[in-house]
Design a protein around this motif. Structure first.
Motif, short mmCIF file in Angstrom:
data_model
loop_
_atom_site.label_atom_id
_atom_site.label_comp_id
_atom_site.label_asym_id
_atom_site.label_seq_id
_atom_site.Cartn_x
_atom_site.Cartn_y
_atom_site.Cartn_z
N ALA A 33 31.71 48.13 32.77
CA ALA A 33 31.81 46.67 32.20
C ALA A 33 33.08 46.52 31.25
O ALA A 33 32.96 45.22 30.61
CB ALA A 33 30.34 46.66 31.43
N LEU A 34 33.77 47.35 31.05
CA LEU A 34 35.19 47.00 30.37
C LEU A 34 36.10 45.88 31.19
O LEU A 34 37.04 45.42 30.26
CB LEU A 34 35.78 48.04 29.83
CG LEU A 34 34.89 49.12 28.85
CD1 LEU A 34 35.61 50.27 28.68
CD2 LEU A 34 34.41 48.46 27.93
N ILE A 35 35.96 45.77 32.19
CA ILE A 35 36.62 44.86 33.07
C ILE A 35 35.75 43.71 33.49
O ILE A 35 34.90 43.68 34.03
CB ILE A 35 37.08 45.60 34.32
CG1 ILE A 35 38.38 46.56 34.00
CG2 ILE A 35 38.08 44.66 35.38
CD1 ILE A 35 39.36 46.46 33.21
N THR A 36 36.42 42.37 33.06
CA THR A 36 35.54 41.38 33.34
C THR A 36 35.94 40.58 34.66
O THR A 36 34.87 40.12 35.22
CB THR A 36 35.62 40.26 32.06
OG1 THR A 36 34.63 39.20 32.23
CG2 THR A 36 37.07 39.72 31.98
N ALA A 37 37.20 40.72 35.03
CA ALA A 37 37.69 40.00 36.19
C ALA A 37 38.76 40.85 36.85
O ALA A 37 39.47 41.53 35.98
CB ALA A 37 37.86 38.66 35.98
N ASP B 157 52.74 40.70 44.85
CA ASP B 157 53.01 41.74 45.71
C ASP B 157 51.70 42.46 46.13
O ASP B 157 51.74 43.41 47.03
CB ASP B 157 53.88 42.83 45.03
CG ASP B 157 53.11 43.52 43.74
OD1 ASP B 157 51.80 43.01 43.53
OD2 ASP B 157 53.86 44.10 42.69
N GLY B 158 50.50 41.74 45.99
CA GLY B 158 49.21 42.38 46.41
C GLY B 158 48.60 43.32 45.46
O GLY B 158 47.36 43.71 45.80
N SER B 159 49.40 43.70 44.52
CA SER B 159 48.52 44.67 43.53
C SER B 159 47.73 43.95 42.62
O SER B 159 47.64 42.69 42.40
CB SER B 159 49.66 45.42 42.62
OG SER B 159 50.43 44.46 41.78
N LEU B 160 46.70 44.95 42.30
CA LEU B 160 45.56 44.41 41.40
C LEU B 160 45.68 44.33 39.80
O LEU B 160 46.43 45.25 39.68
CB LEU B 160 44.23 45.09 41.87
CG LEU B 160 43.54 44.73 43.28
CD1 LEU B 160 42.26 45.68 43.49
CD2 LEU B 160 43.10 43.32 43.32
N VAL B 161 45.28 43.40 39.20
CA VAL B 161 45.47 43.32 37.81
C VAL B 161 43.95 43.14 37.28
O VAL B 161 43.17 42.38 37.76
CB VAL B 161 46.20 41.97 37.04
CG1 VAL B 161 46.09 42.19 35.73
CG2 VAL B 161 47.62 42.13 37.53
N SER B 162 43.77 44.47 36.26
CA SER B 162 42.16 44.17 35.68
C SER B 162 42.38 43.46 34.47
O SER B 162 43.27 43.84 33.55
CB SER B 162 41.57 45.76 35.69
OG SER B 162 41.78 46.22 36.96
N ILE B 163 41.36 42.41 34.33
CA ILE B 163 41.39 41.55 33.13
C ILE B 163 40.39 42.31 32.00
O ILE B 163 39.15 42.40 32.56
CB ILE B 163 41.27 40.15 33.51
CG1 ILE B 163 42.42 39.77 34.38
CG2 ILE B 163 41.14 39.63 32.23
CD1 ILE B 163 42.26 38.21 34.82
N LEU B 164 40.69 42.60 30.86
CA LEU B 164 39.86 43.21 30.09
C LEU B 164 38.72 42.43 29.55
O LEU B 164 39.08 41.12 29.44
CB LEU B 164 40.65 43.75 28.78
CG LEU B 164 41.64 44.98 28.99
CD1 LEU B 164 42.20 45.28 27.62
CD2 LEU B 164 41.22 46.10 29.78
N VAL C 183 40.99 34.33 40.15
CA VAL C 183 40.41 35.27 39.36
C VAL C 183 39.07 35.40 39.72
O VAL C 183 38.18 34.49 39.74
CB VAL C 183 40.46 35.08 37.94
CG1 VAL C 183 39.78 36.05 36.87
CG2 VAL C 183 42.10 34.66 37.62
N ARG C 184 38.83 36.67 40.19
CA ARG C 184 37.21 37.20 40.55
C ARG C 184 36.59 37.80 39.64
O ARG C 184 36.87 38.94 39.34
CB ARG C 184 37.42 37.86 42.09
CG ARG C 184 38.16 37.05 43.21
CD ARG C 184 38.16 37.73 44.30
NE ARG C 184 38.75 39.04 44.46
CZ ARG C 184 40.22 39.46 44.22
NH1 ARG C 184 41.09 38.30 44.19
NH2 ARG C 184 40.66 40.82 44.49
N PRO C 185 35.29 37.47 39.41
CA PRO C 185 34.67 38.25 38.49
C PRO C 185 34.23 39.63 39.16
O PRO C 185 34.03 40.00 40.43
CB PRO C 185 33.23 37.32 38.49
CG PRO C 185 33.20 36.48 39.66
CD PRO C 185 34.73 36.39 39.93
N THR C 186 33.95 40.57 38.17
CA THR C 186 33.69 41.77 38.79
C THR C 186 31.95 42.38 38.65
O THR C 186 31.90 43.46 39.12
CB THR C 186 34.05 42.99 37.69
OG1 THR C 186 34.03 42.84 36.41
CG2 THR C 186 35.92 42.92 37.88
#
Length: 313
Positions: free
Chosen positions: A139-143, A149-156, A127-130
Motif C-alpha cells: 500500500a506504500l505506492i498509491t499510483a 521511454d516506457g519505464s514506470l514511475v511509482s508514486i508514493l 496516472v493509474r491507481p494501484t
C-alpha cells in the motif's frame, strides 16, 4: 509528458511556484523523480517538497519508529528523517544522504533517498491507481505512470508511509450534528488511510456518506445523482449537503473535479471542501482559483468536523 526540468539545485523547486499554481484545473501535476538505489523510479508531488539538500548530521533518539533514522536540524526546523529505502524494502549499498524536505499536513519532515533526478509534468489521466494491483511495495505506492521511454514511475502514498511510521491520527470526541433530516457528505480520496479517517469522523458526527476513490469516479457518480434528481424533479441539495475532495488523485484530480462541479448549475448551493495534505498557500490559491469554498489541511478531526458542521443544515 512533454515537460521536464533538471533538478540541479534546491532553488529550482521554488522558482516556478506561480507557474505550478497555474496548473489548477488542467488535470496535470508535477512529480519529482528520485531513486532509492535500485532500478525502480519513484516519484512524489513537487508541491509536497520544499527543498532538496544534504541530510547532514542525523541524531538518533530513543524509541524511534522503524524506518525513521533520527532527527535533523535544518534552518531552525528540527524534523524527523524517514529512510525511504527501509520503508520500500530496497537494500542500501551505502547510507543515503540526499534529503527531500517535505511539508505534509503543516509538518516538516525529511525523506532520505539515494539521489534526485528531475521534475516531470504528467497528466492525471495517465496516472493509474494501484488498488487491486499486485505490488511488492504493497500500500506504500498509491499510483503509477509511464515515462516517455516506457519505464514506470511509482508514486508514493505519503499518507500511508507516515501512518506506518507514526501511527494513524486519533479521532477524538466529535460532536454529533443535530438535524431534523438525514444529512449526507460525498467525499473523494485515493488514500485508504484518509478514507478510513474521514469515515470515522462522519460516523461520529452521525452523517451519512458516499465515497469515491478518485475524481473521475466521483464525477461520474455525482453526475449520475444529478441526472436522477433532475429527472425526478427533486432537489439535489436534499441528497448531498457537502462535497469533500482530496487535491491529488489519479485519473482526475480534485481541482478538475471542483471545476466540473462549479460549472454545473445543478450543484449550485452545495459547498465544496478541499481536504488535502498539500497545505501550502500555493495549493490554497489553486483551490480558490477553481472555486473551492473551504480548504482544510489533513488530518485534524476537530478542524474537519468544525468546518463541516455549519455546512450541514
Amino acid at each position: 509528458m512533454s515537460y521536464t526540468e533538471d533538478m540541479t539545485s534546491s532553488d529550482s523547486l521554488l522558482d516556478h511556484v506561480d507557474a505550478r499554481t497555474n496548473l489548477a484545473g488542467t488535470n496535470k501535476m508535477e512529480i519529482l523523480l528520485f531513486s532509492l538505489g535500485g532500478e525502480e523510479k519513484f516519484g512524489i508531488n513537487v508541491f509536497k517538497v520544499k527543498e532538496v539538500s544534504q541530510a547532514g548530521k542525523i541524531t538518533r533518539t530513543p524509541n524511534m519508529p522503524g524506518g525513521v533514522d533520527g532527527i535533523v536540524s535544518l534552518r531552525g526546523h528540527v524534523m524527523p528523517v524517514l529512510n525511504l529505502a527501509k520503508f520500500m524494502g530496497v537494500k542500501e549499498t551505502a547510507p543515503h544522504q540526499t534529503m527531500m524536505v517535505a511539508e505534509y499536513n503543516t509538518h516538516i519532515l525529511g525523506f532520505l533517498v539515494k539521489d534526485v533526478d528531475r521534475i516531470i509534468r504528467v497528466d492525471w489521466d495517465k496516472v493509474r491507481p494501484t488498488e487491486g494491483m499486485l505490488s511488492d511495495k504493497g500500500a506504500l505506492i498509491t499510483a503509477i505512470t509511464n515515462l516517455d521511454d516506457g519505464s514506470l514511475v511509482s508514486i508514493l502514498d505519503v499518507e500511508q508511509i507516515l501512518s506506518d511510521a507514526f501511527g494513524e491520527a486519533i479521532v477524538g470526541n466529535v460532536e454529533k450534528v443535530e438535524a431534523g433530516h438525514e444529512l449526507c457528505v460525498f467525499f473523494a480520496d485515493d488514500s485508504m488511510v484518509a478514507r478510513r479517517k474521514i469515515t470515522e469522523v462522519l460516523d461520529k458526527m452521525g452523517v451519512k456518506h458516499i465515497q469515491a476513490n478518485n475524481g473521475q469516479e466521483a464525477w461520474e457518480r455525482l453526475r449520475g445523482m444529478a441526472d436522477g434528481a433532475q429527472s425526478s424533479g427533486q432537489d439535489l441539495r436534499d441528497q448531498i449537503q457537502v462535497i469533500l475532495t482530496d487535491a491529488e488523485m489519479p485519473v482526475m484530480d480534485g481541482y478538475v473535479l471542483t471545476q466540473n462541479i462549479k460549472n454545473d448549475k445543478r450543484f449550485e448551493g452545495i459547498p465544496v471542501v478541499m481536504h488535502s495534505s498539500l497545505s501550502s498557500d500555493a495549493n490554497r490559491a489553486m483551490g480558490k482559483r477553481v472555486g473551492v469554498d473551504y480548504y482544510v489541511p489533513k488530518f485534524d478531526s476537530q478542524v474537519l468536523s468544525s468546518t463541516l458542521r455549519p455546512l450541514l443544515t
